[in-house]
Design a protein around this motif. Structure first.
Motif, PDB file in Angstrom:
ATOM      1  N   PHE A  46      -9.049   1.822  -2.675  1.00  0.00           N
ATOM      2  CA  PHE A  46      -8.530   0.604  -1.652  1.00  0.00           C
ATOM      3  C   PHE A  46      -8.737  -0.684  -2.300  1.00  0.00           C
ATOM      4  N   ASP A  47      -8.051  -1.819  -2.093  1.00  0.00           N
ATOM      5  CA  ASP A  47      -8.162  -3.367  -2.497  1.00  0.00           C
ATOM      6  C   ASP A  47      -9.594  -3.694  -2.300  1.00  0.00           C
ATOM      7  N   GLY A  51      -8.228  -2.801   3.254  1.00  0.00           N
ATOM      8  CA  GLY A  51      -7.265  -2.266   4.164  1.00  0.00           C
ATOM      9  C   GLY A  51      -5.980  -1.819   3.620  1.00  0.00           C
ATOM     10  N   SER A  52      -5.892  -2.090   2.264  1.00  0.00           N
ATOM     11  CA  SER A  52      -4.455  -1.482   1.540  1.00  0.00           C
ATOM     12  C   SER A  52      -4.875  -0.473   0.511  1.00  0.00           C
ATOM     13  N   VAL A  54      -4.561   1.535  -2.934  1.00  0.00           N
ATOM     14  CA  VAL A  54      -3.958   0.868  -4.107  1.00  0.00           C
ATOM     15  C   VAL A  54      -4.172   2.163  -5.197  1.00  0.00           C
TER      16      VAL A  54
END
Length: 436
Positions: A46-47, A51-52, A54
């Protein structure tokens, strides 16, 4: 005959008892090892904000970021140099101290750094590597050896003053504006040298007397403390420049040379008549300040040196224990057969000690992979990027001012992946020894 059902119940009971004893250890193992590893792998996908998703983006960034690539390169240098150097020194110390009467005292001294924390060792070596020879012992020794064979100039800051008969020349030298004449004293005034920097034995400057057929003159500090004095003239309280080299140059060739006396006076033969006088650049060479141990070029070897200082004692003790178990009859038989000490060491001692050497080497490799505090303490902030290693980069990425937990987790997973092969080698060796 015991019934099958009773045997089965007894086996289940034993498995339950074993599980009950293992459960606390399994809970701790899961909480302290398995869960952190699993979460690190998950978080690395994740980033920065978490929350995102990757995917492998953080892992690609590891190999695209110049700072992290430097950390990878330095970690490889550490893995190659530090364990092998510490193990080699430990082997040498163990073999040599076995033959001397004061071997136990020497082993105690070599092993003593192990009692010091990495933080304390880092502070010690930060001082050892200080660039100022008056503070850093490494440069104090280096400068002392250098000055023994190539003494530095006593006039590094000297320069012509206002309206001086001297002008700058190529390469940092100074020459007279006009040719000199025999029988006419020459003045070579300079400024910019502190009284404390003047050579030992320097005396008050003296105006040179004229000598027929010879060129005479004075090189001195044209400065009077407290003010006063005449420019370009020798005043009573001014100091001569002792030991300064003077060259007479005609058509680009040195035709005569001399060295000033304690009062700054000098005498050149008749060959100097009509030549220009030159004060060569060697008179003004900056004093040798030593090696910049903590500069970008040497900071990694310097920190590795501190690590070897700490861990060579550990290697020596383990290798010494293995050496004590080597059959003496084997060594003596080799000597009786005509082997010299080097052949005994290379063909018998080292092969017999091979299992112990592997243990030491593997242990140090795993330890080196995690090195952090020595680099963090010893390397100044300006060169910390040049000394960077993966463990330090993990800390800086995860907890620095621009923290990125996703990228930090990816570095942690990479570090784990690099350590696992070494641990597998160690486990395989332990199993092999257990099966004997």
């Amino acid at each position: 005959m015991i019934p099958v059902a009773a045997t089965s119940r007894e086996a289940r009971r034993r498995r339950l008892i074993a599980a009950a004893f293992l459960l606390p250890a399994l809970v701790l193992l899961g909480a302290l090892v398995v869960h952190p590893i699993g979460y690190s792998v998950y978080r690395s996908l994740f980033d920065r904000s978490g929350g995102s998703f990757v995917g492998t983006g953080n892992y690609r960034q590891i190999f695209q970021d110049g700072t992290i690539r430097t950390a990878l390169k330095n970690t490889a240098v550490w893995v190659v140099l530090a364990p092998t150097t510490a193990t080699a020194l430990g082997l040498i110390f163990a073999v040599l101290t076995e033959r001397v009467r004061w071997g136990t005292a020497f082993k105690l001294l070599v092993f003593m750094p192990m009692a010091i924390s990495m933080l304390a060792a880092g502070i010690i070596f930060r001082l050892v590597y200080d660039h100022d020879p008056d503070r850093g012992i490494a440069n104090a020794v280096w400068v002392g050896v250098h000055d023994t064979f190539a003494e530095s100039s006593a006039f590094p800051k000297a320069r012509p003053g206002r309206d001086s008969p001297l002008v700058p020349a190529d390469g940092g030298a100074f020459v007279t504006r006009d040719p000199v004449r025999a029988g006419t004293p020459v003045v070579l005034p300079l400024v910019g040298v502190t009284p404390e920097s003047l050579p030992e034995g320097t005396r008050t400057a003296k105006a040179a007397a004229a000598e027929p057929g010879k060129v005479t003159g004075t090189a001195w500090q044209d400065f009077t403390r407290g003010g006063g004095g005449r420019p370009n003239a020798v005043d009573p309280s001014e100091s001569g420049f002792s030991g300064m080299r003077i060259e007479a140059v005609r058509d680009g060739r040195v035709v005569a040379s001399a060295t000033t006396r304690a009062d700054g006076t000098f005498t050149l033969p008749a060959a100097a008549d009509g030549a220009l006088l030159r004060l060569p650049a060697s008179n003004f060479r900056e004093a040798y300040a030593g090696v910049e141990w903590l500069g970008p070029a040497l900071v990694t070897p310097a920190v590795i040196g501190a690590y070897v200082w700490m861990w060579a004692g550990f290697a020596m003790v383990l290798i010494g224990a293995g050496l004590a178990a080597v059959p003496r009859e084997l060594l003596e038989a080799a000597r009786v057969d005509g082997a010299n000490e080097w052949q005994v060491f290379r063909r018998i001692t080292v092969p017999v000690l091979a299992p112990v050497l592997v243990v030491v080497l593997v242990t140090l490799v795993i330890n080196v992979m995690k090195v952090f505090d020595l680099v963090f303490v010893i390397a100044p902030g300006a060169v910390q990027d040049d000394a960077n290693v993966l463990a330090l980069q993990l800390y800086r990425t995860s907890f620095g001012t621009d923290a990125d937990p996703g990228l930090g987790s990816a570095i942690a997973v990479l570090l784990l992946v690099l350590v696992v092969p070494v641990m597998l080698v160690n486990i395989r060796r332990l199993r092999k020894e257990g099966s004997r």
